[in-house]
Design an enzyme around this catalytic site. Structure first.
Site, PDB file in Angstrom:
ATOM      1  N   ASP A  45     -25.569  25.804  75.724  1.00 39.65           N
ATOM      2  CA  ASP A  45     -24.197  25.718  75.213  1.00 39.65           C
ATOM      3  C   ASP A  45     -23.298  24.940  76.164  1.00 39.65           C
ATOM      4  O   ASP A  45     -22.154  24.624  75.830  1.00 39.65           O
ATOM      5  CB  ASP A  45     -23.625  27.095  74.886  1.00 39.65           C
ATOM      6  N   SER A  46     -23.842  24.567  77.326  1.00 32.86           N
ATOM      7  CA  SER A  46     -23.124  23.662  78.227  1.00 32.86           C
ATOM      8  C   SER A  46     -22.846  22.319  77.561  1.00 32.86           C
ATOM      9  O   SER A  46     -21.982  21.568  78.021  1.00 32.86           O
ATOM     10  CB  SER A  46     -23.924  23.446  79.515  1.00 32.86           C
ATOM     11  N   ASP A  84     -29.521  28.040  73.257  1.00 33.01           N
ATOM     12  CA  ASP A  84     -28.536  29.096  73.490  1.00 33.01           C
ATOM     13  C   ASP A  84     -27.950  29.570  72.166  1.00 33.01           C
ATOM     14  O   ASP A  84     -27.698  28.761  71.263  1.00 33.01           O
ATOM     15  CB  ASP A  84     -27.381  28.560  74.355  1.00 33.01           C
ATOM     16  N   LYS A 114     -31.808  31.905  73.844  1.00 31.83           N
ATOM     17  CA  LYS A 114     -31.294  32.527  75.067  1.00 31.83           C
ATOM     18  C   LYS A 114     -30.012  33.281  74.757  1.00 31.83           C
ATOM     19  O   LYS A 114     -29.131  32.769  74.068  1.00 31.83           O
ATOM     20  CB  LYS A 114     -31.046  31.492  76.164  1.00 31.83           C
ATOM     21  N   GLU A 116     -26.947  35.776  76.665  1.00 27.89           N
ATOM     22  CA  GLU A 116     -26.351  36.143  77.945  1.00 27.89           C
ATOM     23  C   GLU A 116     -26.090  37.643  78.012  1.00 27.89           C
ATOM     24  O   GLU A 116     -25.650  38.258  77.043  1.00 27.89           O
ATOM     25  CB  GLU A 116     -25.033  35.396  78.152  1.00 27.89           C
ATOM     26  N   GLU A 184     -28.407  33.347  87.369  1.00 26.89           N
ATOM     27  CA  GLU A 184     -27.416  32.319  87.690  1.00 26.89           C
ATOM     28  C   GLU A 184     -26.414  32.781  88.735  1.00 26.89           C
ATOM     29  O   GLU A 184     -25.824  33.869  88.612  1.00 26.89           O
ATOM     30  CB  GLU A 184     -26.664  31.872  86.431  1.00 26.89           C
TER      31      GLU A 184
END
Length: 261
Positions: A45-46, A84, A114, A116, A184
């Site tokens: 999602d970056s 993501d 993925k 979070e 991270e």
């Protein structure tokens, strides 16, 4: 060349073979990474920041993620492809997460997703997805989608209570069935402890050298980002190289030397 499966990651950890992961959001980049032998390609999602110009990952929609994941899929033959789940496409309830993850697998052809966080509700969601055949990559430590709640992009796990919470989250996500974990921006010692405690591989990003592999945002690695995170390394400066090439082309056109007569 045979495509990598989920078993590759645990086997790599058992063999002590470091895993390599990078991000991609377009066909050409994905193809280059795949041909370079990267183990895991993440449609992160970056891309909201690197490709769409947002100041955080939060605005990214599922439709935008699908669009980019489809392009990446067309460039990948060997690497394990993960996408993501964007903010607010999986946190409401586990059924929402299943629908979002299912669309990414069905419509974009990703191999896994993925998520979070490692709090109890998220662990339950991970288990819910895994039980329905969806591989899940966990992500703990600095979780960018929670940047406002965390007070910014700060290192996590520096206090004893925080470190213990992250250790427990890692164990819980492993028990829920996550095939690997992104660690991270946490102290290297803590990441080393977590990597030793869990049987699944860890991919570090700003988490020291003891993780089972490393992941970076490809824009950072290539020197395309305007600012590098403190834990990233630019292996080249494509931002400058691209500008110089464009300026050289513009000069040739204005001086009427391109195209040649």
């Amino acid at each position: 060349m045979a495509a990598l499966s989920i078993h590759h990651f645990r086997q790599a950890k058992q063999a002590g073979q470091p895993l390599v992961a990078l991000t991609a959001a377009d066909y050409a980049t994905a193809q280059i990474l795949d041909q370079a032998g990267i183990d895991l390609i993440l449609v992160g999602d970056s891309l909201a920041m690197t490709h769409l110009g947002y100041t955080s990952t939060l605005p990214l929609t599922l439709e935008q993620m699908l669009h980019h994941a489809q392009a990446v899929r067309r460039g990948v033959e060997r690497a394990f492809l993960v996408a993501d789940l964007p903010f607010l496409t999986y946190q409401v309830h586990k059924e929402q997460a299943l629908l979002s993850a299912g669309r990414l697998m069905k419509e974009a052809g990703v191999n896994g997703v993925k998520l979070e966080g490692g709090y109890p509700d998220m662990v339950e969601t991970v288990a819910f997805l895994v039980q329905r055949g969806i591989p899940v990559l966990g992500h703990i430590g600095l979780t960018p989608q929670a940047k406002h709640q965390l007070g910014g992009y700060r290192q996590q796990g520096k206090t004893t209570p925080e470190a213990e919470r992250l250790r427990q989250e890692a164990l819980s996500l492993e028990q829920a069935g996550a095939f690997a974990l992104v660690l991270e921006h946490m102290p290297a010692e803590l990441a080393a402890q977590i990597s030793a405690q869990v049987g699944i591989p860890t991919l570090g990003i700003g988490a020291g050298p003891a993780c089972d592999g490393q992941i970076l945002v490809t824009h950072d690695l290539l020197g395309l980002s305007e600012r590098l995170p403190p834990f990233a390394k630019a292996y080249t400066n494509l931002r400058q190289a691209i500008r110089e090439a464009v300026e050289a082309f513009a000069d040739d056109v204005r001086q009427k030397v391109f195209p040649p007569r």
